[in-house]
Design an enzyme around this catalytic site. Sequence first.
Site, PDB file in Angstrom:
ATOM      1  CG  ASN A   1      27.139 -67.882  21.192  1.00 42.92           C
ATOM      2  OD1 ASN A   1      27.858 -68.859  20.977  1.00 42.92           O
ATOM      3  ND2 ASN A   1      26.146 -67.899  22.075  1.00 42.92           N
TER       4      ASN A   1
ATOM      5  CG  HIS B   1      24.669 -68.252  26.076  1.00 39.53           C
ATOM      6  ND1 HIS B   1      23.543 -69.025  25.888  1.00 39.53           N
ATOM      7  CD2 HIS B   1      24.660 -67.314  25.100  1.00 39.53           C
ATOM      8  CE1 HIS B   1      22.892 -68.568  24.827  1.00 39.53           C
ATOM      9  NE2 HIS B   1      23.542 -67.532  24.334  1.00 39.53           N
TER      10      HIS B   1
ATOM     11  CD  GLU C   1      21.705 -71.322  23.583  1.00 35.26           C
ATOM     12  OE1 GLU C   1      22.862 -71.566  23.209  1.00 35.26           O
ATOM     13  OE2 GLU C   1      20.890 -70.669  22.898  1.00 35.26           O
TER      14      GLU C   1
ATOM     15  CD  GLU D   1      22.841 -63.338  24.723  1.00 33.56           C
ATOM     16  OE1 GLU D   1      23.036 -63.097  23.533  1.00 33.56           O
ATOM     17  OE2 GLU D   1      23.049 -64.449  25.238  1.00 33.56           O
TER      18      GLU D   1
HETATM   19  P1  PGA Z   1      20.304 -65.512  18.539  1.00 32.98           P
HETATM   20  O1  PGA Z   1      21.251 -65.952  19.747  1.00 32.98           O
HETATM   21  O2  PGA Z   1      20.934 -64.293  17.915  1.00 32.98           O
HETATM   22  O3  PGA Z   1      20.308 -66.686  17.601  1.00 32.98           O
HETATM   23  O4  PGA Z   1      18.963 -65.223  19.125  1.00 32.98           O
HETATM   24  C1  PGA Z   1      21.859 -65.008  20.588  1.00 32.98           C
HETATM   25  C2  PGA Z   1      22.682 -65.694  21.647  1.00 32.98           C
HETATM   26  O5  PGA Z   1      22.300 -66.774  22.091  1.00 32.98           O
HETATM   27  O6  PGA Z   1      23.749 -65.172  22.055  1.00 32.98           O
END
Ligand code: PGA
Length: 249
Positions: A9, A95, A97, A165
């Site tokens: 990602n 996700h 975010e 996650e």
């Molecule tokens: P990261 O992000 O590997 O930078 O912790 C993972 C993600 O947000 O899918």
Amino acid sequence: MRTPMIAGNWKMYKTAREAAEVLRALRALVEGATNVDVCVCPPYTALLAAVEAAKGSRIQVGAQDCHWEKEGAFTGEVSVPMLADLGVGCVIVGHSERRQHFGETDATVDKKIGAVLAHGLSCIGCLGETLQEREAGQTLAVLERQVKGGFARHLSAPRLVIAYEPVWAIGTGKTATPTQAEEAHAFLRQLVGQLAGPAVAGSIRILYGGSVKPDNIAALMAQPNLDGALVGGASLDPNSFAKIVKFRG
Ligand code: PGA
């Protein structure tokens, strides 16, 4: 058995030109990695360049989000048929975010997963608890709510992949320990079994995401219910991402 999947990602990083450069390097590095599905998800503006640079390789190109309608008055949005038209094969949905900064809810996750699957693409649906929820002992209850609210109607679709996650592990360098990840994954698989039956529970892939790096991937992948990884920061560099893809050594 479940074929492992390693997905990158890229978030809001890389222009079209930079994406093509990374893809060209990556395809040579992962050519020999067999029995693992590889997917890279650049920003919308780099998707076409990435698809072209990945053509004929084992790397699938994915998007990081989509709208659930196929077209309409939705300024700034991109639909699944538009992504499919570019040669995109996979879409990340829900996700953390997007949930945190852009108002994504379990209800919109449900609609987006449905749209991705209805148009024949693969979907990586994300879920996971915040630090506050973990510290309050609510992790499994949060996962259950997210699965029931966003995923339940789609579980038997073979192209649906779940990504666990934990929000506190994303971009923080604090990976969940293999034991913490396995606890969540085992819970999710058992919940999928309750909702969709044992065959689906046995075949659905559950990826882990959150500070996955070349030096922690092997220990995570050794857990029985971990079927791959969704990688943010470490997917931006072709060498480190290729090491993760080749987690078997
Ligand atoms: P990261 O992000 O590997 O930078 O912790 C993972 C993600 O947000 O899918």
